[in-house]
Design an enzyme around this catalytic site. Sequence first.
Site, PDB file in Angstrom:
ATOM      1  N   GLN A 103       6.210  60.130  58.525  1.00 31.12           N
ATOM      2  CA  GLN A 103       7.259  61.311  58.723  1.00 31.12           C
ATOM      3  C   GLN A 103       8.649  60.671  58.745  1.00 31.12           C
ATOM      4  OE1 GLN A 103       5.754  63.195  62.472  1.00 31.12           O
ATOM      5  NE2 GLN A 103       4.611  61.265  62.464  1.00 31.12           N
ATOM      6  N   ASP A 106      13.280  56.741  56.097  1.00 34.03           N
ATOM      7  CA  ASP A 106      14.273  55.677  56.080  1.00 34.03           C
ATOM      8  C   ASP A 106      14.098  54.746  54.992  1.00 34.03           C
ATOM      9  OD1 ASP A 106      12.044  54.162  57.146  1.00 34.03           O
ATOM     10  OD2 ASP A 106      12.718  54.726  59.311  1.00 34.03           O
ATOM     11  N   HIS A 121       8.047  64.030  55.154  1.00 33.08           N
ATOM     12  CA  HIS A 121       9.527  64.624  55.435  1.00 33.08           C
ATOM     13  C   HIS A 121      10.701  64.245  54.616  1.00 33.08           C
ATOM     14  CE1 HIS A 121       8.018  65.338  59.887  1.00 33.08           C
ATOM     15  NE2 HIS A 121       7.501  66.201  58.786  1.00 33.08           N
ATOM     16  N   CYS A 132      13.715  71.735  38.446  1.00 37.17           N
ATOM     17  CA  CYS A 132      12.417  71.195  38.011  1.00 37.17           C
ATOM     18  C   CYS A 132      11.660  70.006  38.648  1.00 37.17           C
ATOM     19  CB  CYS A 132      12.548  70.437  36.643  1.00 37.17           C
ATOM     20  SG  CYS A 132      13.726  69.166  36.848  1.00 37.17           S
ATOM     21  N   CYS A 171      20.738  67.435  37.253  1.00 38.57           N
ATOM     22  CA  CYS A 171      19.328  66.814  36.653  1.00 38.57           C
ATOM     23  C   CYS A 171      19.859  67.095  35.103  1.00 38.57           C
ATOM     24  CB  CYS A 171      18.421  67.764  37.078  1.00 38.57           C
ATOM     25  SG  CYS A 171      16.609  67.488  36.190  1.00 38.57           S
ATOM     26  N   GLY A 210       3.862  54.984  66.475  1.00 38.00           N
ATOM     27  CA  GLY A 210       5.078  55.441  67.063  1.00 38.00           C
ATOM     28  C   GLY A 210       5.509  56.842  66.737  1.00 38.00           C
ATOM     29  N   THR A 211       4.437  57.731  66.788  1.00 41.94           N
ATOM     30  CA  THR A 211       4.801  58.994  66.885  1.00 41.94           C
ATOM     31  C   THR A 211       4.570  60.057  67.984  1.00 41.94           C
ATOM     32  OG1 THR A 211       4.520  60.974  65.629  1.00 41.94           O
ATOM     33  CG2 THR A 211       2.589  59.644  65.530  1.00 41.94           C
ATOM     34  N   ASN A 236       1.645  53.030  70.539  1.00 40.73           N
ATOM     35  CA  ASN A 236       2.714  53.871  71.535  1.00 40.73           C
ATOM     36  C   ASN A 236       2.869  53.192  72.644  1.00 40.73           C
ATOM     37  OD1 ASN A 236       4.776  55.648  72.234  1.00 40.73           O
ATOM     38  ND2 ASN A 236       3.936  57.095  70.725  1.00 40.73           N
ATOM     39  N   ALA A 254       5.589  48.816  68.450  1.00 40.92           N
ATOM     40  CA  ALA A 254       4.712  48.661  67.082  1.00 40.92           C
ATOM     41  C   ALA A 254       5.097  47.039  66.613  1.00 40.92           C
ATOM     42  CB  ALA A 254       5.300  49.562  66.031  1.00 40.92           C
TER      43      ALA A 254
HETATM   44  P1  NAD Z   1       9.707  61.202  67.785  1.00 44.66           P
HETATM   45  O1  NAD Z   1      11.240  60.815  67.858  1.00 44.66           O
HETATM   46  O2  NAD Z   1       9.246  62.792  68.298  1.00 44.66           O
HETATM   47  O3  NAD Z   1       8.875  60.158  68.830  1.00 44.66           O
HETATM   48  C1  NAD Z   1       8.805  58.868  68.591  1.00 44.66           C
HETATM   49  C2  NAD Z   1       7.746  58.157  69.313  1.00 44.66           C
HETATM   50  O4  NAD Z   1       7.856  56.911  69.012  1.00 44.66           O
HETATM   51  C3  NAD Z   1       7.602  58.460  70.728  1.00 44.66           C
HETATM   52  O5  NAD Z   1       6.229  58.694  71.213  1.00 44.66           O
HETATM   53  C4  NAD Z   1       7.787  57.054  71.218  1.00 44.66           C
HETATM   54  O6  NAD Z   1       7.137  56.856  72.541  1.00 44.66           O
HETATM   55  C5  NAD Z   1       7.520  56.077  70.371  1.00 44.66           C
HETATM   56  N1  NAD Z   1       8.030  54.920  70.461  1.00 44.66           N
HETATM   57  C6  NAD Z   1       9.192  54.581  71.008  1.00 44.66           C
HETATM   58  N2  NAD Z   1       9.296  53.089  70.633  1.00 44.66           N
HETATM   59  C7  NAD Z   1       8.477  52.580  70.038  1.00 44.66           C
HETATM   60  C8  NAD Z   1       8.043  51.439  69.538  1.00 44.66           C
HETATM   61  N3  NAD Z   1       8.802  50.438  69.788  1.00 44.66           N
HETATM   62  N4  NAD Z   1       6.958  51.160  69.103  1.00 44.66           N
HETATM   63  C9  NAD Z   1       5.984  52.226  68.875  1.00 44.66           C
HETATM   64  N5  NAD Z   1       6.389  53.549  69.261  1.00 44.66           N
HETATM   65  C10 NAD Z   1       7.227  53.643  69.909  1.00 44.66           C
HETATM   66  O7  NAD Z   1       9.397  60.761  66.364  1.00 44.66           O
HETATM   67  P2  NAD Z   1       8.257  61.425  65.548  1.00 44.66           P
HETATM   68  O8  NAD Z   1       7.239  61.928  66.312  1.00 44.66           O
HETATM   69  O9  NAD Z   1       8.374  60.788  64.332  1.00 44.66           O
HETATM   70  O10 NAD Z   1       8.959  63.026  64.744  1.00 44.66           O
HETATM   71  C11 NAD Z   1      10.128  62.937  64.900  1.00 44.66           C
HETATM   72  C12 NAD Z   1      11.003  63.403  63.526  1.00 44.66           C
HETATM   73  O11 NAD Z   1      12.002  62.509  63.285  1.00 44.66           O
HETATM   74  C13 NAD Z   1      10.009  63.116  62.366  1.00 44.66           C
HETATM   75  O12 NAD Z   1       9.900  64.176  61.564  1.00 44.66           O
HETATM   76  C14 NAD Z   1      10.668  62.045  61.680  1.00 44.66           C
HETATM   77  O13 NAD Z   1      10.698  62.334  60.206  1.00 44.66           O
HETATM   78  C15 NAD Z   1      11.837  61.840  62.123  1.00 44.66           C
HETATM   79  N6  NAD Z   1      12.766  60.995  62.500  1.00 44.66           N
HETATM   80  C16 NAD Z   1      12.787  59.759  61.479  1.00 44.66           C
HETATM   81  C17 NAD Z   1      13.295  58.487  61.593  1.00 44.66           C
HETATM   82  C18 NAD Z   1      13.319  57.649  60.675  1.00 44.66           C
HETATM   83  O14 NAD Z   1      13.213  57.811  59.400  1.00 44.66           O
HETATM   84  N7  NAD Z   1      13.222  56.182  61.124  1.00 44.66           N
HETATM   85  C19 NAD Z   1      14.117  58.446  63.001  1.00 44.66           C
HETATM   86  C20 NAD Z   1      14.176  59.662  63.765  1.00 44.66           C
HETATM   87  C21 NAD Z   1      13.417  60.817  63.415  1.00 44.66           C
END
Ligand code: NAD
Length: 268
Positions: A103, A106, A121, A132, A171, A210-211, A236, A254
């Site tokens: 998701q 980065d 995403h 296209c 493009c 980590g979600t 998590n 993680a």
């Molecule tokens: P979220 O922010 O909703 O949840 C993050 C989860 O990570 C939480 O459950 C938290 O407890 C857990 N967490 C915190 N620290 C951690 C660690 N050190 N190790 C493992 N887990 C840890 O994020 P989500 O579920 O990914 O959804 C949020 C949306 O935001 C997604 O759609 C994503 O695309 C986007 N997003 C992306 C980035 C990125 O690209 N790095 C950053 C922020 C948000």
Amino acid sequence: MNKVEEVIVLIKSKKVVAFTGAGASLESGIPTFRGRGGLWEKYDPRVYATLPFVFFTFLKNPDKISEFLIEFYEVLLRAEPNSTHYALAEFEKKGLLLGVITQNIDNLHQLAGTKNISELHGNAYKFRCRLCNRKKIKTKEEIRRFIDRLKRVKFRRRELIREILFFMGRCPCGARFIPSVVFFGQALPEEELVKAYDLIDKAEVFLSIGTSGVVYPAAGFPFYAKSRGCFLIEVNPENSEISGLADIKISDSANNFFSKILEIFDNF
Ligand code: NAD
């Protein structure tokens, strides 16, 4: 056997797919959206990440978009992959991981070396033709130069709009490139969804890292994997919407967990 060893045995013996969220990149220096210090504390997602409002803001107040882009890309440009990204890339290289469904936008999995990836995403470095669907990826250097130009232009509205459009470019088919990142309210890219379902259909183990499991439709994947008979591992430090489904719950960060895995993986 402790949980680290149990997970290693599963990775070495079963078909595994990884599913990652913002927590996987936290220790690379990118805050989660909902956590403290997250982006949405400062920038209202209705203004900066929801269509069509982001488009209106771009035309009316490009300085706001510019400020957001500068802060967002500066965080991204500083970030380097952590043990999570490296471990997953290593497992794939060894033929032990089918792929990653992420998701995150980065690009850190790709920087670590992961090849088979479903970017649910989108990707902050990638742009797509609005007509296209041709893709192009910007380098860190190109993004850095863009940020420097935005800083120089400051509040001059017309110039800011021009800089941003020029950066995204056109493009060869004539239409404009637009961000590949999926905005709130937009559908997920079909090809990425197909890739994700395909990976899960082949998997025996679903490794969720980590979600929070609250952002749909991506949050439905752990449930889909479970319904397909996958063994579910969650990494998590907190409890999430997925924790109740987990066969193994790793309550650790993680980066910490995958550092431990990498330390003993080859000799276990
Ligand atoms: P979220 O922010 O909703 O949840 C993050 C989860 O990570 C939480 O459950 C938290 O407890 C857990 N967490 C915190 N620290 C951690 C660690 N050190 N190790 C493992 N887990 C840890 O994020 P989500 O579920 O990914 O959804 C949020 C949306 O935001 C997604 O759609 C994503 O695309 C986007 N997003 C992306 C980035 C990125 O690209 N790095 C950053 C922020 C948000």
